[in-house]
Design an enzyme around this catalytic site. Structure first.
Site, PDB file in Angstrom:
ATOM      1  N   CYS A  47     -29.325  -6.684  18.374  1.00  0.00           N
ATOM      2  CA  CYS A  47     -28.198  -7.521  18.475  1.00  0.00           C
ATOM      3  C   CYS A  47     -28.482  -8.860  18.324  1.00  0.00           C
ATOM      4  O   CYS A  47     -29.534  -9.418  18.531  1.00  0.00           O
ATOM      5  CB  CYS A  47     -27.406  -7.427  19.918  1.00  0.00           C
ATOM      6  N   SER A  49     -27.806 -11.727  19.797  1.00  0.00           N
ATOM      7  CA  SER A  49     -28.237 -12.419  20.854  1.00  0.00           C
ATOM      8  C   SER A  49     -29.908 -12.246  21.253  1.00  0.00           C
ATOM      9  O   SER A  49     -30.575 -12.950  21.637  1.00  0.00           O
ATOM     10  CB  SER A  49     -27.577 -12.062  22.182  1.00  0.00           C
ATOM     11  N   HIS A  68     -30.984  -5.262  24.343  1.00  0.00           N
ATOM     12  CA  HIS A  68     -29.941  -5.158  25.769  1.00  0.00           C
ATOM     13  C   HIS A  68     -28.931  -4.096  24.996  1.00  0.00           C
ATOM     14  O   HIS A  68     -27.684  -4.349  25.475  1.00  0.00           O
ATOM     15  CB  HIS A  68     -29.601  -6.450  25.838  1.00  0.00           C
ATOM     16  N   CYS A 175     -23.572  -2.883  23.607  1.00  0.00           N
ATOM     17  CA  CYS A 175     -23.281  -4.361  23.513  1.00  0.00           C
ATOM     18  C   CYS A 175     -22.394  -4.399  22.497  1.00  0.00           C
ATOM     19  O   CYS A 175     -20.980  -4.427  22.791  1.00  0.00           O
ATOM     20  CB  CYS A 175     -24.468  -5.193  23.325  1.00  0.00           C
TER      21      CYS A 175
HETATM   22  N1  COD Z   1     -16.452 -19.225   8.742  1.00  0.00           N
HETATM   23  C1  COD Z   1     -16.352 -18.040   8.573  1.00  0.00           C
HETATM   24  N2  COD Z   1     -17.234 -16.888   8.564  1.00  0.00           N
HETATM   25  C2  COD Z   1     -18.444 -17.523   9.103  1.00  0.00           C
HETATM   26  C3  COD Z   1     -18.878 -18.863   9.196  1.00  0.00           C
HETATM   27  C4  COD Z   1     -17.711 -19.847   9.062  1.00  0.00           C
HETATM   28  N3  COD Z   1     -17.861 -21.204   8.950  1.00  0.00           N
HETATM   29  N4  COD Z   1     -20.105 -18.773   9.407  1.00  0.00           N
HETATM   30  C5  COD Z   1     -20.592 -17.697   9.528  1.00  0.00           C
HETATM   31  N5  COD Z   1     -19.725 -16.823   9.313  1.00  0.00           N
HETATM   32  C6  COD Z   1     -19.692 -15.369   9.227  1.00  0.00           C
HETATM   33  C7  COD Z   1     -21.239 -14.866   8.589  1.00  0.00           C
HETATM   34  O1  COD Z   1     -21.066 -14.750   7.256  1.00  0.00           O
HETATM   35  C8  COD Z   1     -21.143 -13.486   9.327  1.00  0.00           C
HETATM   36  O2  COD Z   1     -20.613 -12.399   8.635  1.00  0.00           O
HETATM   37  C9  COD Z   1     -20.315 -13.752  10.747  1.00  0.00           C
HETATM   38  O3  COD Z   1     -19.876 -14.983  10.588  1.00  0.00           O
HETATM   39  C10 COD Z   1     -21.216 -13.666  11.852  1.00  0.00           C
HETATM   40  O4  COD Z   1     -21.730 -12.332  12.070  1.00  0.00           O
HETATM   41  P1  COD Z   1     -23.103 -12.107  12.699  1.00  0.00           P
HETATM   42  O5  COD Z   1     -23.618 -10.936  12.164  1.00  0.00           O
HETATM   43  O6  COD Z   1     -23.962 -13.235  12.623  1.00  0.00           O
HETATM   44  O7  COD Z   1     -22.747 -11.862  14.164  1.00  0.00           O
HETATM   45  P2  COD Z   1     -22.089 -10.493  14.974  1.00  0.00           P
HETATM   46  O8  COD Z   1     -20.987  -9.923  14.681  1.00  0.00           O
HETATM   47  O9  COD Z   1     -23.555  -9.773  15.269  1.00  0.00           O
HETATM   48  O10 COD Z   1     -21.891 -11.314  16.373  1.00  0.00           O
HETATM   49  C11 COD Z   1     -22.460 -12.126  17.129  1.00  0.00           C
HETATM   50  C12 COD Z   1     -21.679 -13.030  17.743  1.00  0.00           C
HETATM   51  C13 COD Z   1     -21.693 -14.246  16.768  1.00  0.00           C
HETATM   52  C14 COD Z   1     -20.364 -12.735  17.985  1.00  0.00           C
HETATM   53  C15 COD Z   1     -22.419 -13.405  18.818  1.00  0.00           C
HETATM   54  O11 COD Z   1     -22.153 -14.486  19.553  1.00  0.00           O
HETATM   55  C16 COD Z   1     -22.323 -12.375  19.993  1.00  0.00           C
HETATM   56  O12 COD Z   1     -23.323 -11.441  19.970  1.00  0.00           O
HETATM   57  N6  COD Z   1     -21.391 -12.341  20.829  1.00  0.00           N
HETATM   58  C17 COD Z   1     -21.509 -11.403  21.863  1.00  0.00           C
HETATM   59  C18 COD Z   1     -20.931 -12.131  23.169  1.00  0.00           C
HETATM   60  C19 COD Z   1     -21.872 -11.575  24.283  1.00  0.00           C
HETATM   61  O13 COD Z   1     -21.228 -11.032  25.196  1.00  0.00           O
HETATM   62  N7  COD Z   1     -23.072 -11.786  24.268  1.00  0.00           N
HETATM   63  C20 COD Z   1     -23.886 -11.468  25.500  1.00  0.00           C
HETATM   64  C21 COD Z   1     -24.721 -10.331  25.048  1.00  0.00           C
HETATM   65  S1  COD Z   1     -24.947 -10.036  23.401  1.00  0.00           S
HETATM   66 ZN    ZN Z   2     -25.741  -8.287  22.277  1.00  0.00          ZN
END
Ligand code: COD
Ligand code: ZN
Ligand code: ZN
Length: 376
Positions: A47, A49, A68, A175
């Site tokens: 993940c 995080s 995690h 998660c």
């Molecule tokens: N505008 C639009 N899209 C964007 C921008 C922008 N300015 N910047 C980046 N992006 C896109 C990227 O291209 C990507 O596709 C997406 O946003 C982010 O995706 P990932 O792969 O980085 O993120 P994920 O889906 O793995 O999510 C991770 C979170 C960012 C949500 C992260 O904060 C998280 O894991 N949150 C869970 C919250 C939580 O409970 N955490 C505790 C344990 S994990």
């Molecule tokens: Zn996580």
């Protein structure tokens, strides 16, 4: 020969210092103390995080065993454990459910006061560790440390799941999937026929889309600056995909025009302040709800005009989809087994545990929308 009550030697991915690769090491895993459970890991997801802990965005004490999001089988239990037994299939819980604190007793709160997320001290609940490597104690991560063939967790940090469940899939319920899906169906309840906007199409964003679709939303607008993410978003249930870079106007205005003044529900699943504000602004000023799912950069603030809320908007946030973990994870696995949702679209890469560094490279390159490490 039984290993019960004895130290287990096994492989784990140890992170000795910040921003270094993981090193696959032989570690010693002590037997579980009272109210603890030792688990044989079967599958673990990577993940975002975890990478935050590697690069210092999230503080962790070193050396540490990260991870995690996983599923495994109980190897042995300490004194007084009643909710799991050896042989049970389980999912470790990075947010525990102690059942006794103010938040656990609240009908809706889920961020148990025993959580290690807010105070990353690298130990189990009793303040000590069960891992050693090369003669040194190794820290735990969020009370579960799943990048190890065996781990020890507190009983409040593990949930028993259906004995028939495929661990290599349901590990995502630990998660990423639950964080996204629960944000749409549990933290807030997306309504049938509603309009939604989802900012960020990583694995968590896709899981939000799956939740919006399951809740019967009629339009799901997916927003990302990387158009390569759109195909998966459509597969998950997005009805429209838009790239803010294709417009001169701010994306919230584009969305407001598309939706007669704004969406009913918006979700920020990126972890950026500017997109949190855009997500808030793109929901309807009088009847919209916006949910913060992404973790914002450490100690940065947004400033906003309270008028944005005064007219009637709702702004919410939550970890782990707002679910009380120990109660809800078994139910989510049951829903998966009843085919209420599929996890297949989310699993883009499967690797043996030893290739964990390759897995993180894929994550960092943005090539995977969700990723899986397999143990054997
Ligand atoms: N505008 C639009 N899209 C964007 C921008 C922008 N300015 N910047 C980046 N992006 C896109 C990227 O291209 C990507 O596709 C997406 O946003 C982010 O995706 P990932 O792969 O980085 O993120 P994920 O889906 O793995 O999510 C991770 C979170 C960012 C949500 C992260 O904060 C998280 O894991 N949150 C869970 C919250 C939580 O409970 N955490 C505790 C344990 S994990
Ligand atoms: Zn996580
Ligand atoms: Zn609690």
């Amino acid at each position: 020969t039984s290993r019960v009550g004895k130290v287990i030697k096994c492989k784990a991915a140890v992170l000795w210092e910040t921003s270094k690769p993981f090193s696959i090491e032989e570690v010693e895993v002590a037997p579980p103390k009272a109210h603890e459970v030792r688990i044989k890991m079967v599958a673990a997801g990577i993940c975002r995080s975890d990478d935050h802990a590697v690069n210092g965005t999230m503080y962790v004490p070193f050396p540490v065993i990260l991870g995690h999001e996983a599923a495994g089988i109980v190897e042995s239990i300490g004194e007084g454990v009643t909710t799991v037994k050896p042989g049970d299939k389980v999912i470790p819980l990075f947010t525990p459910q102690c059942g006794k604190c103010r938040v656990c007793k609240h009908p809706e709160g889920n961020f148990c006061l025993k959580s290690k997320l807010s105070q990353n001290q690298g130990s189990l609940q009793d303040g000590t560790t069960r891992f050693t490597c090369r003669g040194k104690p190794v820290n735990h991560f969020l009370g579960i440390s799943t990048f190890s063939q065996y781990t020890v967790v507190d009983e409040m940090s593990v949930a028993k799941i259906d004995a028939a469940s495929p661990l290599e899939k349901v590990c995502l319920i630990g998660c990423g999937f639950t964080t996204g899906y629960g944000s749409a169906v549990n933290k807030i309840q997306v309504t049938r026929g509603s309009t939604c906007a989802v900012f960020g199409l990583g694995g968590v964003g896709l899981s939000v889309i799956i939740g919006c679709k399951a809740a019967g939303a009629s339009r799901i607008i997916a927003v990302d600056i990387n158009k390569d993410k759109f195909a998966k978003a459509k597969e998950a249930g997005a009805t429209e995909c838009i790239n803010p870079q294709d417009y001169k106007k701010p994306i919230q205005e584009v969305i407001a025009e598309m939706t007669d003044g704004g969406v009913d529900f918006s979700f920020e699943v990126i972890g950026r302040l500017d997109t949190m504000m855009a997500a808030l602004l793109c929901c309807h000023e009088a009847c919209g709800t916006s949910v913060v799912v992404g973790v914002p950069p450490y100690s940065q603030n947004l400033s906003m005009n309270p008028i944005l809320l005064l007219l009637g908007r709702t702004w919410k946030g939550g970890v782990f989809g707002g679910y009380k973990s120990k109660d809800s994870v078994p139910k989510l696995v049951a829903d998966f087994m009843a085919k209420k949702f599929s996890l297949d679209t989310l699993i883009t890469n499967v690797l043996p545990f030893e290739k964990i560094n390759e897995g993180f490279d894929l994550l960092r390159a943005g090539k995977s929308q969700m990723l899986l490490v397999l143990f054997f």
